[in-house]
Design an enzyme around this catalytic site. Structure first.
Site, PDB file in Angstrom:
ATOM      1  N   ASP A  74      13.180  18.279  -4.075  1.00  0.00           N
ATOM      2  CA  ASP A  74      13.733  19.376  -3.288  1.00  0.00           C
ATOM      3  C   ASP A  74      14.011  18.979  -1.834  1.00  0.00           C
ATOM      4  OD1 ASP A  74      14.594  22.004  -3.489  1.00  0.00           O
ATOM      5  OD2 ASP A  74      12.768  22.771  -2.519  1.00  0.00           O
TER       6      ASP A  74
ATOM      7  N   TRP B 276       0.017  13.987  11.802  1.00  0.00           N
ATOM      8  CA  TRP B 276      -0.701  12.919  12.501  1.00  0.00           C
ATOM      9  C   TRP B 276      -0.927  13.242  13.979  1.00  0.00           C
ATOM     10  CZ3 TRP B 276       1.850   8.019   9.813  1.00  0.00           C
ATOM     11  CH2 TRP B 276       1.277   7.885   8.548  1.00  0.00           C
TER      12      TRP B 276
ATOM     13  N   GLU C  55      11.779  -2.131  14.557  1.00  0.00           N
ATOM     14  CA  GLU C  55      10.878  -1.276  15.344  1.00  0.00           C
ATOM     15  C   GLU C  55      10.031  -2.015  16.390  1.00  0.00           C
ATOM     16  OE1 GLU C  55       8.708   1.443  12.759  1.00  0.00           O
ATOM     17  OE2 GLU C  55      10.340   1.488  11.320  1.00  0.00           O
TER      18      GLU C  55
ATOM     19  N   ASP D   4       3.673   2.861  17.605  1.00  0.00           N
ATOM     20  CA  ASP D   4       3.167   3.725  16.553  1.00  0.00           C
ATOM     21  C   ASP D   4       4.267   4.712  16.198  1.00  0.00           C
ATOM     22  OD1 ASP D   4       0.380   5.274  15.572  1.00  0.00           O
ATOM     23  OD2 ASP D   4       2.020   6.615  16.101  1.00  0.00           O
TER      24      ASP D   4
ATOM     25  N   CYS E 257       4.282   7.072   2.055  1.00  0.00           N
ATOM     26  CA  CYS E 257       3.191   6.182   1.687  1.00  0.00           C
ATOM     27  C   CYS E 257       2.377   6.858   0.586  1.00  0.00           C
ATOM     28  CB  CYS E 257       2.283   5.935   2.872  1.00  0.00           C
ATOM     29  SG  CYS E 257       3.148   5.261   4.279  1.00  0.00           S
TER      30      CYS E 257
ATOM     31  N   HIS F 143       0.204  -4.334   1.878  1.00  0.00           N
ATOM     32  CA  HIS F 143      -1.133  -4.252   2.469  1.00  0.00           C
ATOM     33  C   HIS F 143      -1.943  -5.512   2.208  1.00  0.00           C
ATOM     34  CE1 HIS F 143       0.394  -0.207   1.756  1.00  0.00           C
ATOM     35  NE2 HIS F 143      -0.157   0.071   2.909  1.00  0.00           N
TER      36      HIS F 143
ATOM     37  N   CYS G 192       5.995  -0.550   1.975  1.00  0.00           N
ATOM     38  CA  CYS G 192       5.779   0.088   3.286  1.00  0.00           C
ATOM     39  C   CYS G 192       6.306  -0.864   4.362  1.00  0.00           C
ATOM     40  CB  CYS G 192       4.291   0.406   3.495  1.00  0.00           C
ATOM     41  SG  CYS G 192       3.989   1.639   4.796  1.00  0.00           S
TER      42      CYS G 192
ATOM     43  N   ASN H  39      -7.977  12.703   7.956  1.00  0.00           N
ATOM     44  CA  ASN H  39      -7.452  11.348   8.017  1.00  0.00           C
ATOM     45  C   ASN H  39      -8.596  10.322   7.945  1.00  0.00           C
ATOM     46  OD1 ASN H  39      -5.478   9.438   8.194  1.00  0.00           O
ATOM     47  ND2 ASN H  39      -5.359   9.479  10.420  1.00  0.00           N
TER      48      ASN H  39
ATOM     49  N   TYR I  29     -10.947   4.790   9.045  1.00  0.00           N
ATOM     50  CA  TYR I  29     -11.831   4.186   8.040  1.00  0.00           C
ATOM     51  C   TYR I  29     -12.503   2.976   8.653  1.00  0.00           C
ATOM     52  CZ  TYR I  29      -8.210   0.636   7.272  1.00  0.00           C
ATOM     53  OH  TYR I  29      -7.298  -0.374   7.434  1.00  0.00           O
TER      54      TYR I  29
HETATM   55  N1  GLN Z   1       9.178   2.977   9.239  1.00  0.00           N
HETATM   56  C1  GLN Z   1       7.774   2.774   9.312  1.00  0.00           C
HETATM   57  C2  GLN Z   1       7.474   1.290   9.239  1.00  0.00           C
HETATM   58  O1  GLN Z   1       8.194   0.599   8.583  1.00  0.00           O
HETATM   59  C3  GLN Z   1       7.055   3.469   8.194  1.00  0.00           C
HETATM   60  C4  GLN Z   1       5.578   3.283   8.269  1.00  0.00           C
HETATM   61  C5  GLN Z   1       4.780   4.068   7.271  1.00  0.00           C
HETATM   62  O2  GLN Z   1       5.280   4.508   6.286  1.00  0.00           O
HETATM   63  N2  GLN Z   1       3.519   4.284   7.518  1.00  0.00           N
HETATM   64  O3  GLN Z   1       6.504   0.831   9.792  1.00  0.00           O
HETATM   65 ZN    ZN Z   2       4.624   3.666   4.188  1.00  0.00          ZN
END
Ligand code: GLN
Ligand code: ZN
Length: 805
Positions: free
Chosen positions: A702, A607, A530, A535, A689, A741, A773, A156, A558
Site C-alpha cells: 500500500d 528514531w 552519502e 546519520d 531493514c 552486516h 542494507c 530501540n 545494544y
Molecule cells: N540509505 C541508507 C544507507 O544506505 C539506509 C540505511 C538503513 O537502512 N539503515 O546507509
Molecule cells: Zn537497511
C-alpha cells in the site's frame, strides 16, 4: 510459614537512622539527604541507564574487548557507575531503589546466565559464568557466532534471545543479583533487586535449533522457578525485603494459557513462600483486561507496577477495582521520553489513584526503566536555557518522581512545582513550537487520501522507457564505506577547522571516487555514497526546523552501542533544499541514473524523541510534507530515481494488535504524501531493514513505491515465503542478496543461487539485485569484491534468463 508484612523495613523509614553519607559528599548535601529521609516518600524507579552520563561503560567495554584493559579495570568502571547511580537515587530521596538493573551487555542475557541456560556450543559445563562465556554469548568468539539479538518490545533496545528446549539443564550459574544487592547494602543502601520475571523470560525466548516446533517453552516454567527460588532465598539471607519481577509481556495479547503461567509461577514466588515482598512490574502499554485480572488476582503478590503514561486504559481498570491491601506502583514519569513531567497533571492522576487504592498504598514510579531515555541534562552544553527547561533526562526524572511523592504526602515543594508549571506554560505558548502555516498544511492532508494517479504497472513501463535498465537491474542501498578520513573531514568542518570550500571539495572528491567505482563495477543505478551524512536521521533533522540535538543524549541500543536521537520539539518545516546540491553534483558525474537519497518521515519519527504534546501521526504528517518538498526539488533538478528510506517503519508497530491497523494507516499514508504528486517517470524507491514483514506485506504494498529494497539475507529468505503463499507483488522489489552486516564476502555462485530462488517466486521483470542494507559500516576491501561478485551474479542470471526464453 511467616507472613511478611508488606511494610518495607528500610533505613529510609526511620527518622533515627543516620544516613551513611559518602566521604566525598559535601556537608550541605548530608543535611539535605538527611532531611529527605526523615519521612519516607513512596517513590520508586523501575530501572536506570547503565552506560553512564558520558558512556563510560561503553568505552570500558570496548577497551576490554580490544584487549587494551583488564577485566578488573572493566569491573572497576562498572562498580563506580553502580555506586554513583545508587547514591544519586538515595540523594534524590528515592525510597525503593532498584539494583541488578546494571548489565555488562543485556539484562535478558544476565537472566540466561543466572539460569545457566548457556547453549552447548559455547562449551560451558558448570561453575559461575564469567566474562568469557558471557561475552561469547553476546558477541560470538573466534569459532562460535553470537546468539541472536532482537528488539526489546517496541524500543530501540535489543536483547539477546534465549535459546531453549527440553534438554536445557538449568542451574544457578550467576550470582550477580545477590552480589549487586550486597554491594549497595555495604554502602548503606537497601535496594530492591530486579529480575526479569520467569514468565516473560520464557515468552521472550526461542526454540533452540533442532527442537520440535510443537515444544512449548512455557512448559519449562517448573524447571526455572526453582532457580528463581534459590536466588530469592539468597537475597533474603543477604537482607533484602523486596524483590521486583519485571513481567512486561503482560501488556501483550496473551492467550489464557499464557496468562495461566503467571498464576502458576507466582504461587511459588509469592511472599508466603519466598519471604520477600513481591513487586510485579509491567510497562510499555495498557494491560488488556484479562491480563489485569490475572495479575491483580495473584494472591500473595505485594505490589503491582503499571505504566500510567502509556496506560490510560489501565488507569480505568484500576479505578474499576484494585485489590485491597496491595501496593500500586504508578508509573507517571515517562521513561521513554526526554520531556519534563507535567507535575500538576501527574499529581492529579496520582490523587485519583490514591483515592482508589488507599493512602499508604500508592507509590510514585517511572513508567518503565529509564534505560530508554538519556542520562543527565547537566551535560548538555549546547541546548539553550528555555529548551532545557522543557526537558528531563534520567537524573532529572529521579527528582520528579520524588517531588511527586513528597507532594502526595503533603510536603509539596512549591518552588519545584511552580518552576515546572512555568516551564510547561512556556512550552505550550512558545513561538518556537508552533508554526501556523505548517499546522494548516497538515490539517489539510489529514482525512484525505494521497496516491499516485497512474498504477504501478504503467508507471514502471514509463520509467523503463526513460531509464532503459537491463533486466535484474543492480543497485546499492545508498551509503558507501565511511572511512576515517571522511569522518575527520566532517568533524573538522563541524568544528570550523576547515572552510566550507575545503569541505565541499573533499566530499566532492569522495563522491567522484564512489561514482567511478560503481561505473567500473558495472552497477546500473548509482548512488552518491552519502559521505556528507553522519546519520540518516540527524542529517535531515539538522536541516529541518523543529529539531534540537544533544551532545550526550545517548541511549543504549545494544551492548556497548548507543544512539543519540534528535529531539523534535516544534512544528517541522524545511527552510531550504537539503540534498539537491549533492545529488545533482553526483548526477553530473555520470550518465547512469543517480538515486536521490532521503530518509522517510516514519523513520525520522521513530528514531527521534518525539513531542508528547500532539499525537505521533501529527508530527509524522509534518515531516512528510517537508520531505515532499525535497522530492519536488530533486525532481525539478533532474533526478529521476529517488529513494525514500523507511528503515524503521516496522519498528513503530504498536505492541497490541488492536492498535496496529491505525498506525500502519497513518504511517503508510505519510510515506505516500512524500511522493504522490510527481511524474510517472520519476521512480520512487524505498528501503527497509529487517525482514519480518510477512504480517504487514499488505501495508508495504500500500506504500505504492515503484521499487522496494528489503533485508532478506539474514533470515533464510523468510520474506520470500510470503510470495510463495500467493501474494501478488507487481512493483519492483530487491530482496537483499547478501548480508552487509557480516565482513564475509559472498561468492558469485551463492548470490546467483539466491537470485534464482527469488526468480522462482517473483517475475523477472520486477526483480532487482542489491545488498540488503547500506555499506557504511564495511571496508572498501570487503565492498569491492562483494559488489563485483553481485554484478557478476546478476549478469549470469540474465544470461540464464535469456537462454531460457
Ligand atoms: N540509505 C541508507 C544507507 O544506505 C539506509 C540505511 C538503513 O537502512 N539503515 O546507509
Ligand atoms: Zn537497511
Amino acid at each position: 510459614m511467616r507472613q511478611i508484612s508488606p511494610t518495607l523495613i528500610s533505613f529510609h523509614s526511620s527518622s533515627s537512622f543516620s544516613f551513611p553519607c559518602f566521604a566525598t559528599t559535601p556537608r550541605l548535601k548530608t543535611q539535605v539527604c538527611f532531611k529527605f529521609h526523615i519521612r519516607s516518600m513512596a517513590s520508586h524507579i523501575v530501572g536506570y541507564p547503565r552506560m553512564g552520563p558520558k558512556r563510560e561503560l561503553k568505552f570500558a567495554l570496548e577497551s576490554f574487548w580490544d584487549g587494551k584493559s583488564s577485566a578488573e579495570e572493566l569491573q572497576k568502571v562498572a562498580a563506580d557507575l553502580r555506586v554513583s547511580i545508587w547514591k544519586q537515587m538515595a540523594d534524590a530521596g528515592i525510597k525503593y531503589i532498584p539494583s541488578n538493573t546494571f548489565s555488562y551487555y543485556d539484562h535478558v542475557l544476565d537472566t540466561t546466565a543466572m539460569l545457566g541456560a548457556v547453549p552447548l556450543r559455547y562449551g560451558w559445563s558448570c561453575g559461575e559464568i564469567g566474562f568469557d562465556i558471557y561475552f561469547s554469548m553476546a558477541r560470538g568468539n573466534a569459532s562460535v557466532p553470537a546468539m541472536e539479538m532482537t528488539k526489546w518490545f517496541d524500543t530501540n533496545y535489543h536483547y539477546i534471545v534465549p535459546e531453549l528446549g527440553p534438554d536445557v539443564e538449568f542451574s544457578y550459574a550467576s550470582h550477580k543479583a545477590v552480589q549487586e544487592y550486597k554491594e549497595a547494602k555495604a554502602l548503606g543502601i537497601d535496594t530492591i533487586p530486579v529480575l526479569v520475571g520467569p514468565v516473560s523470560y520464557l515468552l521472550l525466548s526461542k526454540l533452540a535449533k533442532g527442537v520440535e516446533k510443537s515444544f512449548s517453552l512455557l512448559s519449562l516454567i517448573d524447571k526455572i522457578v526453582p532457580i528463581y527460588k534459590q536466588v530469592v532465598a539468597e537475597l533474603k539471607a543477604a537482607g533484602a525485603s523486596w524483590i521486583q519481577f519485571d513481567e512486561p509481556t503482560l501488556v501483550m495479547d496473551l492467550d489464557s494459557q499464557k496468562l495461566h503461567a503467571f498464576t502458576h509461577a507466582y504461587k511459588e514466588l509469592e511472599p508466603s513462600v519466598s519471604g520477600l515482598n513481591v513487586l510485579i512490574e509491567t510497562y510499555f502499554a495498557d494491560l488488556p483486561a484479562e491480563a489485569y485480572n490475572t495479575v491483580t488476582a495473584l494472591k500473595g503478590v505485594t505490589a503491582i507496577g503499571f505504566d500510567v503514561v502509556r496506560g490510560s486504559k489501565t488507569v480505568d481498570l484500576i479505578k474499576d477495582g484494585f485489590p485491597r491491601g496491595k501496593y500500586l506502583f504508578a508509573g507517571v514519569v515517562d521513561g521513554r521520553n526526554i520531556w519534563a513531567n507535567d507535575l500538576n497533571a501527574s499529581l492529579s492522576t496520582l490523587q485519583a489513584l490514591e483515592s482508589v487504592v488507599g493512602k499508604d498504598k500508592l507509590v510514585v514510579s517511572t513508567s518503565c526503566s529509564l534505560l530508554h531515555t538519556a542520562v543527565d541534562l547537566v551535560n548538555e552544553t549546547k541546548l539553550d536555557k528555555e529548551l532545557k527547561s522543557w526537558l528531563a533526562f534520567a537524573a532529572q526524572k529521579l527528582l520528579e518522581v520524588n517531588a511527586l511523592a513528597k507532594a502526595l504526602s503533603g510536603q509539596k515543594d512549591e518552588a519545584f512545582f511552580s518552576a515546572n508549571a512555568a516551564a510547561q506554560a512556556s512550552r505550550r505558548s512558545s513561538p518556537r513550537v508552533a508554526n501556523k502555516a505548517v499546522q494548516k498544511a497538515t490539517a489539510a492532508v489529514k482525512g484525505s487520501d494521497h496516491r499516485r494517479v497512474t498504477n504501478v504497472g504503467a508507471r514502471l513501463a514509463a520509467q523503463q522507457e526513460k531509464l532503459n535498465l537491463p533486466v535484474l537491474p543492480t543497485t546499492t542501498i545508498g551509503s558507501f564505506p565511511q572511512t576515517l578520513g571522511l569522518r575527520k573531514v566532517r568533524r573538522e568542518y563541524k568544528a570550523n577547522k576547515i572552510s566550507e570550500e575545503e569541505y565541499v571539495r573533499a566530499i566532492k572528491e569522495e563522491i567522484k571516487v564512489v561514482v567511478k567505482l560503481q561505473e567500473e563495477l558495472g552497477l546500473d543505478v548509482l548512488v552518491h555514497g552519502e559521505p556528507e551524512r553522519n546519520d540518516m536521521v540527524e542529517y535531515f533533522g539538522e536541516q529541518l526546523s523543529g529539531f534540537a540535538f544533544t551532545v550526550n543524549g545517548w541511549v543504549q541500543s545494544y551492548g556497548s552501542r548507543c544512539v543519540k536521537p534528535p529531539i523534535i520539539y516544534g512544528d517541522v518545516s524545511r527552510p531550504k533544499a537539503m540534498t539537491v546540491f549533492w545529488s545533482t553534483l553526483a548526477q553530473s558525474m555520470t550518465k547512469h541514473p543517480m538515486k536521490g537519497m532521503l530518509t522517510g518521515p516514519v523513520t525520522i519519527l521513530n528514531w527521534s524523541f518525539v513531542r508528547n504534546d500532539q499525537p505521533r501521526f501529527e508530527t509524522c504528517y509534518q515531516i512528510a510534507l517537508a520531505i515532499k518538498d525535497e522530492v519536488e526539488d530533486l525532481e525539478k533538478a533532474g533526478i529521476n530515481v529517488i529513494q525514500i528510506d523507511e528503515a524503521a517503519l516496522r519498528e513503530g508497530l504498536p505492541l497490541r494488535k488492536s492498535e496496529q491497523a491505525f498506525y500502519l494507516d497513518w504511517a503508510v499514508h505519510s510515506f505516500r504524501i512524500t511522493n504522490c504528486a510527481f511524474q510517472d517517470t520519476t521512480q520512487i524507491h524505498t528501503h527497509m531493514c529487517y525482514s519480518n514483514f510477512n504480517d504487514i506485506i499488505n501495508s508495504i504494498m500500500d506504500m505504492d513505491a515503484d521499487v522496494i529494497t528489503i533485508e532478506n539475507s539474514r533470515s533464510d529468505e523468510k520474506l520470500l515465503s510470503v510470495f510463495c503463499e500467493g501474494v501478488k507483488y507487481s512493483a519492483g522489489i530487491g530482496p537483499g542478496v547478501y548480508d552487509i552486516h557480516s565482513p564475509r564476502i559472498p561468492t558469485t555462485e551463492e548470490i546467483t543461487d539466491r537470485v534464482n530462488k527469488m526468480l522462482a517466486v517473483l517475475e523477472s521483470n520486477v526483480l532487482w539485485v542489491n545488498p540488503d542494507c547500506g555499506l557504511k559500516t564495511r571496508k572498501y576491501s570487503e565492498v569491492k569484491p562483494a559488489l563485483s561478485n553481485m554484478v557478476a551474479a546478476a549478469k549470469r542470471a540474465r544470461v540464464q534468463l535469456a537462454s531460457a526464453k
